[in-house]
Design a protein around this motif. Structure first.
Motif, short mmCIF file in Angstrom:
data_model
loop_
_atom_site.label_atom_id
_atom_site.label_comp_id
_atom_site.label_asym_id
_atom_site.label_seq_id
_atom_site.Cartn_x
_atom_site.Cartn_y
_atom_site.Cartn_z
N TYR A 81 0.70 -2.09 -0.13
CA TYR A 81 -0.07 -0.05 -0.33
C TYR A 81 1.11 1.19 -0.19
CZ TYR A 81 -4.06 3.66 1.32
OH TYR A 81 -4.51 4.18 1.49
N LEU A 82 1.69 1.46 1.03
CA LEU A 82 2.07 2.50 1.14
C LEU A 82 3.45 3.27 -0.28
CD1 LEU A 82 4.53 2.09 4.19
CD2 LEU A 82 2.52 3.13 3.33
N PRO A 83 4.02 1.81 -1.46
CA PRO A 83 4.66 2.41 -2.72
C PRO A 83 3.44 3.02 -3.27
CG PRO A 83 5.27 0.25 -2.20
CD PRO A 83 4.56 0.53 -0.65
N TYR A 84 2.14 2.21 -3.52
CA TYR A 84 1.68 2.49 -4.33
C TYR A 84 0.93 4.15 -4.46
CZ TYR A 84 -3.10 2.74 -6.50
OH TYR A 84 -4.84 3.45 -7.15
N MET A 85 0.26 4.60 -2.98
CA MET A 85 0.12 5.73 -2.45
C MET A 85 1.38 6.93 -2.39
SD MET A 85 -2.69 5.46 -1.87
CE MET A 85 -3.36 6.99 -1.23
N LEU A 86 2.21 6.56 -2.70
CA LEU A 86 3.24 7.81 -3.06
C LEU A 86 3.50 7.73 -4.50
CD1 LEU A 86 7.08 7.71 -1.61
CD2 LEU A 86 6.04 8.13 -4.54
N PHE A 87 3.30 7.09 -5.06
CA PHE A 87 2.62 7.05 -6.67
C PHE A 87 1.36 7.56 -7.22
CE2 PHE A 87 0.00 5.37 -10.82
CZ PHE A 87 0.99 5.94 -11.62
N HIS A 88 0.52 7.01 -6.71
CA HIS A 88 -1.63 7.27 -6.63
C HIS A 88 -1.11 9.15 -6.20
CE1 HIS A 88 -5.62 8.64 -6.24
NE2 HIS A 88 -5.55 7.68 -7.07
N ASP A 89 -0.57 9.16 -5.25
CA ASP A 89 -1.15 10.93 -4.78
C ASP A 89 0.09 11.96 -5.53
OD1 ASP A 89 -2.06 12.47 -2.94
OD2 ASP A 89 -0.82 12.76 -1.76
#
Length: 268
Positions: A81-89
């Motif tokens: 979740y953490l790297p995905y949210m970094l990318f998405h946000d």
């Protein structure tokens, strides 16, 4: 035109100093507008991923005895979740940065590149801090023998950041040139939350779908993140070269389009 002493001093500064000052001022403005207007400020930025990871962990712990790696549901989902949210946000903030800060471009010291970079730096910094806080908090809950390579963690977050910059820079142009694309992009990217390896490993995917999912750069990012946490996980499918090549290609295309059309798009 009468120039003040401040204007003269600013003009006398080397270009790199003016750019650095402009980016720093934009970062401070972004911090104030994004986090300064709500109670709690930065705490909300941390609370959102914590709540998401806790909810995912609770939901999946009811259906499964153990995650695909290790024995800690929160740690397993955090690594996806953490790297995905970094990318998405970050990609979203970079894509809307110029539109958000159009009035500032009337000042000669602020360029569209400054605006993109300021939003990128603040978003990446925020998500890196969040990732460190959450992982440090979750480590005592897991078997420490799983902890492997901090450099792999840094590499995974760097890949996520570079991909976000590439996608965000291209969308910064597309959102201005074709306003309808923003809604189309939102619809097209909704499945990414499911197909980016947050809930499962690449090895868990049936063979007939692996070749297709391999071309999702985020699957490489989450794989690299887990390889940095779990010593027993190799992440053989991870290709940093593919992620970097894709990211740089999108970034170059986005910067070329912005440099050629930014003036007309911003003032139309």
């Amino acid at each position: 035109m009468i120039r003040t002493a401040q204007d003269t001093a600013l003009a006398a500064r080397p270009p790199r100093h003016r750019t650095a000052r402009a980016i720093f001022a934009l970062v401070l403005r972004e911090m104030s507008t994004t986090y300064g207007r709500s109670p709690g400020g930065y705490l909300w930025a941390v609370a959102e991923p914590v709540a998401a990871i806790a909810l995912l962990s609770f939901a999946f712990s009811l259906a499964f005895r153990a995650p695909s790696l290790g024995d800690s549901f929160p740690l397993f989902y955090a690594t996806g979740y953490l790297p995905y949210m970094l990318f998405h946000d970050t990609a979203g903030r970079v894509a809307t940065a110029v539109r958000f800060s159009k009035p500032l471009m009337n000042f000669g010291a602020v360029t569209w590149a400054d605006i993109l970079l300021a939003r990128f730096l603040l978003s990446v910094f925020t998500h890196v801090v969040i990732a460190i806080l959450i992982l440090v908090a979750l480590m005592p809950l897991a078997d420490l023998s799983y902890v492997a390579d901090p450099l792999s963690l840094a590499g995974a977050m760097a890949m996520a950041a570079l991909l976000a910059l590439g996608v965000g820079s291209l969308n910064a142009y597309l959102f201005l040139a074709f306003p309808a694309w923003e809604r189309v992009w939102t619809v097209l990217t909704r499945p990414l939350f499911i197909v980016s390896g947050i809930f499962f490993l690449f090895e868990d995917v049936p063979h007939e779908y692996r070749d297709l999912l391999w071309f999702n750069p985020l699957f490489h990012v989450t794989g690299a993140m887990r390889a940095g946490i779990y010593a027993t996980y190799e992440g053989a499918h991870v290709s940093p070269a593919f992620v970097c090549a894709t990211s740089l290609g999108l970034l170059v295309l986005g910067l070329l389009l912005m440099s050629r059309h930014a003036s007309g798009l911003v003032h139309k």
